[in-house]
Design a protein around this motif. Structure first.
Motif, PDB file in Angstrom:
ATOM      1  N   TYR A  37       0.827  -1.200   0.000  1.00 44.11           N
ATOM      2  CA  TYR A  37       0.000   0.000   0.000  1.00 44.11           C
ATOM      3  C   TYR A  37       0.866   1.256   0.000  1.00 44.11           C
ATOM      4  CZ  TYR A  37      -3.315   3.601   1.242  1.00 44.11           C
ATOM      5  OH  TYR A  37      -4.049   4.756   1.238  1.00 44.11           O
ATOM      6  N   GLY A  38       1.898   1.251   0.811  1.00 44.84           N
ATOM      7  CA  GLY A  38       2.774   2.418   0.905  1.00 44.84           C
ATOM      8  C   GLY A  38       3.421   2.780  -0.414  1.00 44.84           C
ATOM      9  N   LEU A  39       3.668   1.790  -1.285  1.00 40.24           N
ATOM     10  CA  LEU A  39       4.329   2.069  -2.560  1.00 40.24           C
ATOM     11  C   LEU A  39       3.505   3.000  -3.452  1.00 40.24           C
ATOM     12  CD1 LEU A  39       5.877  -1.406  -3.452  1.00 40.24           C
ATOM     13  CD2 LEU A  39       7.105   0.716  -2.925  1.00 40.24           C
ATOM     14  N   GLY A  40       2.205   3.051  -3.228  1.00 43.47           N
ATOM     15  CA  GLY A  40       1.399   3.998  -3.990  1.00 43.47           C
ATOM     16  C   GLY A  40       1.819   5.434  -3.756  1.00 43.47           C
ATOM     17  N   SER A  41       2.455   5.686  -2.621  1.00 39.79           N
ATOM     18  CA  SER A  41       2.921   7.034  -2.314  1.00 39.79           C
ATOM     19  C   SER A  41       4.087   7.466  -3.189  1.00 39.79           C
ATOM     20  CB  SER A  41       3.330   7.129  -0.834  1.00 39.79           C
ATOM     21  OG  SER A  41       2.192   7.069  -0.009  1.00 39.79           O
ATOM     22  N   VAL A  42       4.738   6.509  -3.862  1.00 38.11           N
ATOM     23  CA  VAL A  42       5.768   6.904  -4.828  1.00 38.11           C
ATOM     24  C   VAL A  42       5.122   7.715  -5.950  1.00 38.11           C
ATOM     25  CG1 VAL A  42       7.497   6.081  -6.474  1.00 38.11           C
ATOM     26  CG2 VAL A  42       7.209   4.917  -4.272  1.00 38.11           C
ATOM     27  N   ALA A  43       3.930   7.293  -6.363  1.00 39.53           N
ATOM     28  CA  ALA A  43       3.207   8.029  -7.412  1.00 39.53           C
ATOM     29  C   ALA A  43       2.620   9.334  -6.874  1.00 39.53           C
ATOM     30  CB  ALA A  43       2.096   7.157  -7.995  1.00 39.53           C
ATOM     31  N   THR A  44       1.907   9.261  -5.733  1.00 40.43           N
ATOM     32  CA  THR A  44       1.275  10.474  -5.213  1.00 40.43           C
ATOM     33  C   THR A  44       2.313  11.486  -4.748  1.00 40.43           C
ATOM     34  OG1 THR A  44       1.060   9.552  -2.967  1.00 40.43           O
ATOM     35  CG2 THR A  44      -0.772   9.180  -4.492  1.00 40.43           C
ATOM     36  N   GLY A  45       3.405  11.010  -4.137  1.00 39.15           N
ATOM     37  CA  GLY A  45       4.434  11.922  -3.662  1.00 39.15           C
ATOM     38  C   GLY A  45       5.155  12.623  -4.799  1.00 39.15           C
ATOM     39  N   SER A  46       5.453  11.892  -5.854  1.00 43.46           N
ATOM     40  CA  SER A  46       6.169  12.477  -6.993  1.00 43.46           C
ATOM     41  C   SER A  46       5.313  13.517  -7.702  1.00 43.46           C
ATOM     42  CB  SER A  46       6.583  11.377  -7.976  1.00 43.46           C
ATOM     43  OG  SER A  46       7.456  10.452  -7.359  1.00 43.46           O
ATOM     44  N   PHE A  47       4.043  13.164  -7.975  1.00 41.51           N
ATOM     45  CA  PHE A  47       3.188  14.125  -8.669  1.00 41.51           C
ATOM     46  C   PHE A  47       2.797  15.286  -7.767  1.00 41.51           C
ATOM     47  CE2 PHE A  47      -0.995  15.740 -10.014  1.00 41.51           C
ATOM     48  CZ  PHE A  47      -0.626  16.231 -11.258  1.00 41.51           C
ATOM     49  N   GLY A  48       2.604  15.011  -6.484  1.00 45.13           N
ATOM     50  CA  GLY A  48       2.217  16.071  -5.568  1.00 45.13           C
ATOM     51  C   GLY A  48       3.328  17.059  -5.278  1.00 45.13           C
ATOM     52  N   THR A  49       4.586  16.657  -5.530  1.00 44.98           N
ATOM     53  CA  THR A  49       5.727  17.483  -5.157  1.00 44.98           C
ATOM     54  C   THR A  49       6.321  18.277  -6.309  1.00 44.98           C
ATOM     55  OG1 THR A  49       6.312  15.953  -3.396  1.00 44.98           O
ATOM     56  CG2 THR A  49       8.041  17.435  -4.160  1.00 44.98           C
ATOM     57  N   VAL A  50       6.654  17.603  -7.390  1.00 45.53           N
ATOM     58  CA  VAL A  50       7.465  18.241  -8.433  1.00 45.53           C
ATOM     59  C   VAL A  50       6.751  19.406  -9.118  1.00 45.53           C
ATOM     60  CG1 VAL A  50       8.731  17.866 -10.588  1.00 45.53           C
ATOM     61  CG2 VAL A  50       8.872  16.192  -8.737  1.00 45.53           C
ATOM     62  N   PRO A  51       5.457  19.302  -9.488  1.00 48.61           N
ATOM     63  CA  PRO A  51       4.809  20.492 -10.050  1.00 48.61           C
ATOM     64  C   PRO A  51       4.783  21.665  -9.066  1.00 48.61           C
ATOM     65  CG  PRO A  51       3.534  18.539 -10.570  1.00 48.61           C
ATOM     66  CD  PRO A  51       4.579  18.122  -9.575  1.00 48.61           C
ATOM     67  N   GLY A  52       4.555  21.368  -7.787  1.00 48.20           N
ATOM     68  CA  GLY A  52       4.555  22.432  -6.798  1.00 48.20           C
ATOM     69  C   GLY A  52       5.918  23.056  -6.619  1.00 48.20           C
ATOM     70  N   LEU A  53       6.956  22.275  -6.872  1.00 50.48           N
ATOM     71  CA  LEU A  53       8.324  22.754  -6.681  1.00 50.48           C
ATOM     72  C   LEU A  53       8.863  23.454  -7.927  1.00 50.48           C
ATOM     73  CD1 LEU A  53      10.713  22.577  -4.599  1.00 50.48           C
ATOM     74  CD2 LEU A  53      11.437  20.529  -5.826  1.00 50.48           C
ATOM     75  N   LEU A  54       8.574  22.931  -9.107  1.00 50.99           N
ATOM     76  CA  LEU A  54       9.241  23.399 -10.322  1.00 50.99           C
ATOM     77  C   LEU A  54       8.334  23.975 -11.402  1.00 50.99           C
ATOM     78  CD1 LEU A  54      11.989  20.663 -10.933  1.00 50.99           C
ATOM     79  CD2 LEU A  54      12.216  22.894  -9.835  1.00 50.99           C
ATOM     80  N   LEU A  55       7.023  23.750 -11.336  1.00 49.40           N
ATOM     81  CA  LEU A  55       6.183  24.228 -12.433  1.00 49.40           C
ATOM     82  C   LEU A  55       6.119  25.751 -12.487  1.00 49.40           C
ATOM     83  CD1 LEU A  55       4.495  23.407 -14.815  1.00 49.40           C
ATOM     84  CD2 LEU A  55       2.503  23.189 -13.298  1.00 49.40           C
ATOM     85  N   LEU A  56       6.017  26.397 -11.323  1.00 46.66           N
ATOM     86  CA  LEU A  56       5.991  27.858 -11.322  1.00 46.66           C
ATOM     87  C   LEU A  56       7.310  28.448 -11.833  1.00 46.66           C
ATOM     88  CD1 LEU A  56       4.072  30.202 -10.635  1.00 46.66           C
ATOM     89  CD2 LEU A  56       5.074  30.246  -8.339  1.00 46.66           C
ATOM     90  N   PRO A  57       8.484  27.980 -11.361  1.00 44.01           N
ATOM     91  CA  PRO A  57       9.733  28.470 -11.956  1.00 44.01           C
ATOM     92  C   PRO A  57       9.858  28.147 -13.441  1.00 44.01           C
ATOM     93  CG  PRO A  57      10.179  27.399  -9.857  1.00 44.01           C
ATOM     94  CD  PRO A  57       8.743  27.135 -10.183  1.00 44.01           C
ATOM     95  N   TYR A  58       9.341  26.999 -13.876  1.00 46.02           N
ATOM     96  CA  TYR A  58       9.361  26.636 -15.296  1.00 46.02           C
ATOM     97  C   TYR A  58       8.603  27.676 -16.122  1.00 46.02           C
ATOM     98  CZ  TYR A  58       8.219  23.883 -19.527  1.00 46.02           C
ATOM     99  OH  TYR A  58       8.062  23.452 -20.824  1.00 46.02           O
ATOM    100  N   LEU A  59       7.457  28.100 -15.601  1.00 45.53           N
ATOM    101  CA  LEU A  59       6.638  29.069 -16.323  1.00 45.53           C
ATOM    102  C   LEU A  59       7.262  30.465 -16.308  1.00 45.53           C
ATOM    103  CD1 LEU A  59       3.156  27.874 -15.040  1.00 45.53           C
ATOM    104  CD2 LEU A  59       3.950  27.742 -17.394  1.00 45.53           C
ATOM    105  N   THR A  60       7.766  30.892 -15.140  1.00 41.51           N
ATOM    106  CA  THR A  60       8.281  32.264 -15.043  1.00 41.51           C
ATOM    107  C   THR A  60       9.682  32.410 -15.620  1.00 41.51           C
ATOM    108  OG1 THR A  60       9.109  31.872 -12.779  1.00 41.51           O
ATOM    109  CG2 THR A  60       6.878  32.776 -12.999  1.00 41.51           C
ATOM    110  N   ASP A  61      10.544  31.403 -15.417  1.00 36.97           N
ATOM    111  CA  ASP A  61      11.951  31.572 -15.766  1.00 36.97           C
ATOM    112  C   ASP A  61      12.408  30.743 -16.959  1.00 36.97           C
ATOM    113  OD1 ASP A  61      12.135  33.308 -13.623  1.00 36.97           O
ATOM    114  OD2 ASP A  61      12.701  31.736 -12.216  1.00 36.97           O
TER     115      ASP A  61
END
Length: 436
Positions: free
Chosen positions: A13-37
């Motif tokens: 069950y915990g392995l599902g967090s590899v998917a949710t954690g990756s998608f929940g994190t990277v756009p929040g971390l890098l999508l805004l800088p990707y758009l602005t910079d």
């Protein structure tokens, strides 16, 4: 329904967090800088682009929950959704960062459309996934143990995806950096999807009767639950705080701390403590109750965020220490509400004899998605007020007002949101006896 789960079921069950954690994190971390910079889009518009697809999920998640509640698939009520939606999410995420890069309306449109596809696939993965614990075990403490595994793997997934993605971007350069991030994170999402699909295949699930009525009928029933309303409000406020901090990491590192490895260091300090302290938070929950552990973690999150306003002016080492305090609190603020949500859903099933766990988790994940979406939007608004200069030139000089905005959005705004959440958390009353 088993009272005690096997270690294979917990890990699976915990392995599902590899998917949710990756998608929940990277756009929040890098999508805004990707758009602005990278694409040169103004901060206000970029924040809106990040927000709109997430806002769509707020509408879609309860629908996804209701659809999974009504599922009669022989492979299980929830699990069949995981493999198809997880695979679709992985493919869509690769496309998100592999579109046009010249500053234009086409580039912005590509991001909006692919991010909406990502958000839609994620809804049909996350909602059934979060609903599963209420049907995997009827034991109050076993749900805490299950969430300990989930949060530990979630922390590792966030650490890997969020820690390595900026390094991949920087190593591959402006032309291929973000494209490499898309491929890397897409592979992680697919790995998590296959892991949870296989890992839970032998776990028996409860089959309580599906609650009748329309989506609107079920939403009214869920909204009438005082413990759920309280828990959801607290979690959404803290998701707002987390979203704002994640959106600010790259800006704080580049503009205030001199760039280099600062982004990775801050991110590691935010996430890595969960690998060490999650088992300790589990003991706190078993000894003092989940609500108490959640309160203690929230206080640490607030104190760490507020302290970072001062430490970020001192340097990277000091900022890393205060962010590590945030990370310790963040671990509790992930584990305890996720362990408390199945208690609420199970208490409802015990009282009514009907299963609406998917509806509960649909509303829950909609709230979480809204919080994580508004967080970067709020941070972008603070940048706009501060006069942040969007540019494809990574070395563009930012005015003093923008530097102050970068710091305030990363520290004071999240601290205030967590402080407000504490007022409501004290009202949560679903204790061990009720949950059992």
């Amino acid at each position: 329904m088993a009272a005690t789960l096997t270690s294979t079921a917990r890990r699976g069950y915990g392995l599902g967090s590899v998917a949710t954690g990756s998608f929940g994190t990277v756009p929040g971390l890098l999508l805004l800088p990707y758009l602005t910079d990278r694409l040169g889009i103004a901060a206000g518009l970029a924040g809106l682009i990040v927000f709109l697809p997430k806002a769509w999920d707020v509408v879609l998640n309860p629908v996804a929950g209701r659809i999974s509640d009504r599922s009669t698939h022989p492979g299980g009520r929830r699990r069949p959704f995981l493999i198809w939606s997880g695979t679709a999410l992985a493919v869509a995420f690769v496309l998100l960062f592999n579109g046009p890069t010249s500053p234009s309306g086409l580039a912005a449109t590509w991001v909006v459309v692919t991010f909406i596809v990502c958000a839609s696939a994620y809804a049909f993965f996350q909602v059934p996934y979060v609903a599963m614990p209420a049907e995997m075990t009827d034991d109050y403490d076993e749900r805490t143990r299950l969430m300990t595994w989930r949060v530990a793997i979630l922390a590792l997934a966030i650490l890997v995806s969020g820690g390595l993605s900026p390094m991949i971007r920087d190593a591959l350069g402006p032309q291929w950096g973000y494209r490499g991030v898309g491929l890397f994170v897409g592979a992680l999402i697919l790995l998590g999807t296959l892991g949870v699909w296989r890992g839970t295949r032998d776990t028996p699930m409860s089959r309580a009767a599906t609650a009748g009525g329309s989506v609107a009928d079920q939403l009214r029933v869920v909204a009438a639950s005082p413990p759920f309303r309280t828990l959801l409000l607290v979690f959404v406020l803290q998701a707002l705080a987390t979203g704002a901090m994640l959106a600010g990491v790259d800006y704080v590192a580049r503009v205030l701390l001199g760039g280099g490895a600062a982004s990775t260091v801050l991110f590691l300090c935010f996430v890595a403590p969960a690998l060490l302290v999650t088992p300790l938070w589990q003991r706190v929950g078993e000894a003092r109750g989940k609500r108490t552990g959640y309160l203690w973690g929230s206080v640490l999150l607030l104190v760490g965020a507020a302290a970072t306003l001062a430490t970020v002016r001192v340097g990277l080492a000091a900022a890393a220490l205060s962010v590590a305090v945030v990370g310790i609190g963040y671990a509790a603020c992930q584990m305890f509400p996720l362990a408390m949500l199945p208690d609420v859903a199970a208490a409802d099933t015990a009282a009514t004899g009907e299963d609406r766990a998917g509806t509960y988790t649909g509303v829950w994940t909609a709230g979480e998605t809204l919080g994580l979406a508004i967080g970067p939007f709020l941070y972008a608004a603070v940048l706009t007020i501060g006069g942040y200069v969007s540019s494809t030139d990574a070395g563009a000089r930012q005015p003093d007002s923008a530097q102050l905005a970068i710091a305030l959005g990363f520290t004071v705004v999240p601290a205030v949101l967590v402080a407000v959440s504490l007022v409501f958390l004290r009202r949560y009353r679903l204790d061990v006896e009720v949950a059992r």
